[in-house]
Write a protein that holds these residues in place. Structure first.
Motif, PDB file in Angstrom:
ATOM      1  N   LEU A  23       0.828  -1.218   0.000  1.00 31.24           N
ATOM      2  CA  LEU A  23       0.000   0.000   0.000  1.00 31.24           C
ATOM      3  C   LEU A  23       0.859   1.263   0.000  1.00 31.24           C
ATOM      4  CD1 LEU A  23      -2.802  -0.827   2.596  1.00 31.24           C
ATOM      5  CD2 LEU A  23      -3.122  -0.399   0.157  1.00 31.24           C
ATOM      6  N   LEU A  24       1.905   1.242   0.823  1.00 35.44           N
ATOM      7  CA  LEU A  24       2.747   2.428   0.953  1.00 35.44           C
ATOM      8  C   LEU A  24       3.631   2.648  -0.270  1.00 35.44           C
ATOM      9  CD1 LEU A  24       3.717   2.211   4.725  1.00 35.44           C
ATOM     10  CD2 LEU A  24       1.951   3.622   3.649  1.00 35.44           C
ATOM     11  N   ARG A  25       3.783   1.636  -1.089  1.00 36.57           N
ATOM     12  CA  ARG A  25       4.550   1.802  -2.330  1.00 36.57           C
ATOM     13  C   ARG A  25       3.883   2.851  -3.218  1.00 36.57           C
ATOM     14  NH1 ARG A  25       5.610  -3.211  -6.235  1.00 36.57           N
ATOM     15  NH2 ARG A  25       3.358  -3.308  -6.016  1.00 36.57           N
ATOM     16  N   ASP A  26       2.557   2.957  -3.123  1.00 40.41           N
ATOM     17  CA  ASP A  26       1.813   3.935  -3.925  1.00 40.41           C
ATOM     18  C   ASP A  26       1.844   5.334  -3.322  1.00 40.41           C
ATOM     19  OD1 ASP A  26       1.144   1.925  -5.731  1.00 40.41           O
ATOM     20  OD2 ASP A  26      -0.712   1.445  -4.671  1.00 40.41           O
ATOM     21  N   GLY A  27       2.372   5.468  -2.115  1.00 42.61           N
ATOM     22  CA  GLY A  27       2.467   6.779  -1.484  1.00 42.61           C
ATOM     23  C   GLY A  27       2.089   6.715  -0.017  1.00 42.61           C
ATOM     24  N   PRO A  28       2.371   7.777   0.712  1.00 43.20           N
ATOM     25  CA  PRO A  28       2.082   7.825   2.144  1.00 43.20           C
ATOM     26  C   PRO A  28       0.597   7.647   2.430  1.00 43.20           C
ATOM     27  CG  PRO A  28       3.502   9.650   1.504  1.00 43.20           C
ATOM     28  CD  PRO A  28       3.011   9.008   0.241  1.00 43.20           C
ATOM     29  N   ARG A  29       0.317   7.063   3.589  1.00 42.15           N
ATOM     30  CA  ARG A  29      -1.074   6.865   4.023  1.00 42.15           C
ATOM     31  C   ARG A  29      -1.161   7.048   5.529  1.00 42.15           C
ATOM     32  NH1 ARG A  29      -4.918   3.325   0.949  1.00 42.15           N
ATOM     33  NH2 ARG A  29      -3.976   2.987  -1.082  1.00 42.15           N
ATOM     34  N   SER A  30      -2.337   7.443   5.944  1.00 40.13           N
ATOM     35  CA  SER A  30      -2.608   7.535   7.378  1.00 40.13           C
ATOM     36  C   SER A  30      -2.913   6.138   7.903  1.00 40.13           C
ATOM     37  CB  SER A  30      -3.809   8.450   7.633  1.00 40.13           C
ATOM     38  OG  SER A  30      -4.984   7.842   7.100  1.00 40.13           O
ATOM     39  N   VAL A  31      -2.846   5.996   9.213  1.00 38.15           N
ATOM     40  CA  VAL A  31      -3.208   4.720   9.834  1.00 38.15           C
ATOM     41  C   VAL A  31      -4.645   4.369   9.462  1.00 38.15           C
ATOM     42  CG1 VAL A  31      -3.523   3.506  12.024  1.00 38.15           C
ATOM     43  CG2 VAL A  31      -1.578   5.042  11.729  1.00 38.15           C
ATOM     44  N   THR A  32      -5.529   5.352   9.509  1.00 43.46           N
ATOM     45  CA  THR A  32      -6.936   5.117   9.148  1.00 43.46           C
ATOM     46  C   THR A  32      -7.058   4.645   7.706  1.00 43.46           C
ATOM     47  OG1 THR A  32      -7.622   6.823  10.712  1.00 43.46           O
ATOM     48  CG2 THR A  32      -9.224   6.171   9.049  1.00 43.46           C
ATOM     49  N   VAL A  57      11.819   0.173   7.897  1.00 42.58           N
ATOM     50  CA  VAL A  57      11.167   0.099   6.591  1.00 42.58           C
ATOM     51  C   VAL A  57      10.210   1.268   6.369  1.00 42.58           C
ATOM     52  CG1 VAL A  57       9.663  -1.336   5.134  1.00 42.58           C
ATOM     53  CG2 VAL A  57      11.418  -2.413   6.547  1.00 42.58           C
ATOM     54  N   VAL A  58       9.545   1.719   7.429  1.00 33.81           N
ATOM     55  CA  VAL A  58       8.616   2.844   7.332  1.00 33.81           C
ATOM     56  C   VAL A  58       8.959   3.882   8.384  1.00 33.81           C
ATOM     57  CG1 VAL A  58       6.732   1.375   6.468  1.00 33.81           C
ATOM     58  CG2 VAL A  58       6.857   1.900   8.908  1.00 33.81           C
ATOM     59  N   GLU A  59       8.443   5.084   8.163  1.00 27.81           N
ATOM     60  CA  GLU A  59       8.555   6.136   9.168  1.00 27.81           C
ATOM     61  C   GLU A  59       7.258   6.929   9.175  1.00 27.81           C
ATOM     62  OE1 GLU A  59      11.966   8.446   8.153  1.00 27.81           O
ATOM     63  OE2 GLU A  59      10.969   9.467   6.503  1.00 27.81           O
ATOM     64  N   ALA A  60       7.000   7.561  10.306  1.00 31.10           N
ATOM     65  CA  ALA A  60       5.750   8.301  10.471  1.00 31.10           C
ATOM     66  C   ALA A  60       6.027   9.770  10.717  1.00 31.10           C
ATOM     67  CB  ALA A  60       4.960   7.728  11.639  1.00 31.10           C
ATOM     68  N   THR A  61       5.094  10.588  10.246  1.00 28.94           N
ATOM     69  CA  THR A  61       5.100  12.012  10.570  1.00 28.94           C
ATOM     70  C   THR A  61       3.714  12.344  11.103  1.00 28.94           C
ATOM     71  OG1 THR A  61       4.487  12.576   8.300  1.00 28.94           O
ATOM     72  CG2 THR A  61       6.817  12.662   8.844  1.00 28.94           C
ATOM     73  N   ARG A  62       3.672  13.331  11.958  1.00 28.35           N
ATOM     74  CA  ARG A  62       2.389  13.782  12.502  1.00 28.35           C
ATOM     75  C   ARG A  62       1.794  14.821  11.580  1.00 28.35           C
ATOM     76  NH1 ARG A  62      -0.240  11.986  16.245  1.00 28.35           N
ATOM     77  NH2 ARG A  62       0.487  11.280  18.258  1.00 28.35           N
ATOM     78  N   GLN A  63       0.486  14.684  11.356  1.00 28.48           N
ATOM     79  CA  GLN A  63      -0.250  15.676  10.582  1.00 28.48           C
ATOM     80  C   GLN A  63      -1.569  15.886  11.322  1.00 28.48           C
ATOM     81  OE1 GLN A  63      -1.768  14.823   6.509  1.00 28.48           O
ATOM     82  NE2 GLN A  63       0.021  16.050   5.924  1.00 28.48           N
ATOM     83  N   ALA A  64      -1.612  16.960  12.104  1.00 27.77           N
ATOM     84  CA  ALA A  64      -2.747  17.222  13.002  1.00 27.77           C
ATOM     85  C   ALA A  64      -2.882  16.040  13.960  1.00 27.77           C
ATOM     86  CB  ALA A  64      -4.020  17.485  12.214  1.00 27.77           C
ATOM     87  N   GLN A  65      -4.022  15.371  13.954  1.00 27.10           N
ATOM     88  CA  GLN A  65      -4.246  14.236  14.856  1.00 27.10           C
ATOM     89  C   GLN A  65      -3.832  12.898  14.242  1.00 27.10           C
ATOM     90  OE1 GLN A  65      -5.203  14.627  18.033  1.00 27.10           O
ATOM     91  NE2 GLN A  65      -5.118  16.828  17.636  1.00 27.10           N
ATOM     92  N   SER A  66      -3.396  12.914  13.004  1.00 25.62           N
ATOM     93  CA  SER A  66      -3.081  11.667  12.301  1.00 25.62           C
ATOM     94  C   SER A  66      -1.579  11.421  12.235  1.00 25.62           C
ATOM     95  CB  SER A  66      -3.611  11.724  10.860  1.00 25.62           C
ATOM     96  OG  SER A  66      -4.995  11.852  10.847  1.00 25.62           O
ATOM     97  N   ARG A  67      -1.248  10.160  12.093  1.00 24.95           N
ATOM     98  CA  ARG A  67       0.125   9.765  11.804  1.00 24.95           C
ATOM     99  C   ARG A  67       0.135   9.256  10.364  1.00 24.95           C
ATOM    100  NH1 ARG A  67       3.609   9.545  15.963  1.00 24.95           N
ATOM    101  NH2 ARG A  67       4.909   7.936  15.063  1.00 24.95           N
ATOM    102  N   ILE A  68       1.011   9.837   9.569  1.00 25.80           N
ATOM    103  CA  ILE A  68       1.125   9.477   8.168  1.00 25.80           C
ATOM    104  C   ILE A  68       2.392   8.631   7.998  1.00 25.80           C
ATOM    105  CG2 ILE A  68       1.280  10.327   5.793  1.00 25.80           C
ATOM    106  CD1 ILE A  68      -1.326  11.111   7.301  1.00 25.80           C
ATOM    107  N   TYR A  69       2.229   7.454   7.424  1.00 28.36           N
ATOM    108  CA  TYR A  69       3.348   6.535   7.235  1.00 28.36           C
ATOM    109  C   TYR A  69       3.786   6.524   5.784  1.00 28.36           C
ATOM    110  CZ  TYR A  69       3.055   4.702  11.935  1.00 28.36           C
ATOM    111  OH  TYR A  69       3.092   4.578  13.291  1.00 28.36           O
ATOM    112  N   ARG A  70       5.089   6.379   5.600  1.00 28.27           N
ATOM    113  CA  ARG A  70       5.652   6.262   4.265  1.00 28.27           C
ATOM    114  C   ARG A  70       6.822   5.291   4.316  1.00 28.27           C
ATOM    115  NH1 ARG A  70      10.318   8.706   2.796  1.00 28.27           N
ATOM    116  NH2 ARG A  70      11.374   9.927   4.364  1.00 28.27           N
ATOM    117  N   LEU A  71       7.163   4.735   3.147  1.00 29.76           N
ATOM    118  CA  LEU A  71       8.323   3.858   3.055  1.00 29.76           C
ATOM    119  C   LEU A  71       9.588   4.681   3.180  1.00 29.76           C
ATOM    120  CD1 LEU A  71       7.351   1.514   0.093  1.00 29.76           C
ATOM    121  CD2 LEU A  71       7.342   0.974   2.525  1.00 29.76           C
ATOM    122  N   VAL A  72      10.602   4.108   3.778  1.00 32.28           N
ATOM    123  CA  VAL A  72      11.917   4.743   3.861  1.00 32.28           C
ATOM    124  C   VAL A  72      12.735   4.213   2.682  1.00 32.28           C
ATOM    125  CG1 VAL A  72      13.978   5.048   5.266  1.00 32.28           C
ATOM    126  CG2 VAL A  72      11.740   4.880   6.373  1.00 32.28           C
TER     127      VAL A  72
END
Length: 106
Positions: A23-32, A57-72
């Motif tokens: 899923l993350l290969r297509d781009g960053p996504r939130s946990v939801t 393999v992945v890292e997260a950034t905070r965006q408001a109340q969400s955590r957005i994950y992306r591949l490293v």
């Protein structure tokens, strides 16, 4: 194989974590977004993401109340380089087989 590559392979070898990486290969996504796409419970997805993050393999950034994950990129490149090492071996073996078959046809 380096310890890091082995840890990364171990992390992505579990089917749900593999699906998350896909899923993350297509781009960053939130946990939801990951929960919705996979149909898994949020605590289960969070646990898988934590293990993937521990493996680098992945890292997260905070965006408001969400955590957005992306591949490293680095670890994914390391995995690719490791796998390509086998492609070279098989290519060489296929070339030798082709030569043998050519010699037997003459």
């Amino acid at each position: 194989m380096t310890a890091a590559v082995q840890q990364q392979l171990t992390a992505i070898s579990e089917p749900n974590r593999f699906r998350i990486v896909e899923l993350l290969r297509d781009g960053p996504r939130s946990v939801t977004g990951i929960v919705d796409a996979l149909g898994l419970a949020q605590p289960q997805v969070s646990r898988h993401l934590r293990l993937l993050a521990e493996a680098g393999v992945v890292e997260a950034t905070r965006q408001a109340q969400s955590r957005i994950y992306r591949l490293v990129p680095g670890p994914m490149r390391d995995l690719s380089d490791w796998a390509l090492g086998f492609a070279v071996i098989w290519s060489d073996r296929m070339d030798r087989l082709g030569s043998i078959l050519d010699d037997t046809n003459e």
